[in-house]
Design a protein around this motif. Structure first.
Motif, short mmCIF file in Angstrom:
data_model
loop_
_atom_site.label_atom_id
_atom_site.label_comp_id
_atom_site.label_asym_id
_atom_site.label_seq_id
_atom_site.Cartn_x
_atom_site.Cartn_y
_atom_site.Cartn_z
N SER A 137 6.82 -21.09 19.72
CA SER A 137 6.28 -21.92 20.81
C SER A 137 5.47 -21.03 21.75
O SER A 137 5.51 -19.81 21.66
CB SER A 137 7.42 -22.61 21.57
N GLY A 138 4.73 -21.69 22.64
CA GLY A 138 3.95 -20.96 23.63
C GLY A 138 2.92 -20.04 23.03
O GLY A 138 2.23 -20.38 22.08
N SER A 139 2.84 -18.84 23.59
CA SER A 139 1.82 -17.89 23.15
C SER A 139 2.08 -17.42 21.71
O SER A 139 1.13 -17.09 20.99
CB SER A 139 1.73 -16.69 24.10
#
Length: 105
Positions: free
Chosen positions: A44-46
């Motif tokens: 998830s995210g970066s």
């Protein structure tokens, strides 16, 4: 310049524009499928964004999308078959094209 020359230049410009749009749409599709795969991998995210970029980069190895299928198949293992990956690529292409057209317009 004759009318024929002007028409030829217009067709060449349209062809170049269409090719550029297709390239951008394929890159966007690869990013979307990379985000889908990242989610399957629990990223998830970066971390997911970085993974999606690696999928986009994988498509530059050879013509066609087999390099993307190979990368995703190797990374996902039993989480998604090659058939599922190919289906997802096909499913996401219209969405990618629409996003690119919306950005251009």
């Amino acid at each position: 310049m004759t009318t024929f020359d002007e028409r030829e230049q217009a067709f060449e410009a349209k062809f170049a524009h269409d090719e550029e749009m297709q390239f951008k749409a394929r890159a966007r599709r690869n990013k979307l499928v990379g985000l889908w795969a990242a989610e399957l991998l629990g990223k998830s995210g970066s971390s997911a964004a970085d993974y999606a970029q690696s999928v986009v980069a994988a498509d530059l190895e050879e013509a066609g999308h087999e390099d993307v299928v190979r990368k995703l198949s190797g990374d996902l293992g039993s989480q998604a078959s090659e058939t599922q990956i190919r289906s997802k690529l096909q499913e996401l292409m219209p969405q990618a094209q629409e996003e690119i057209l919306n950005e251009a317009g």
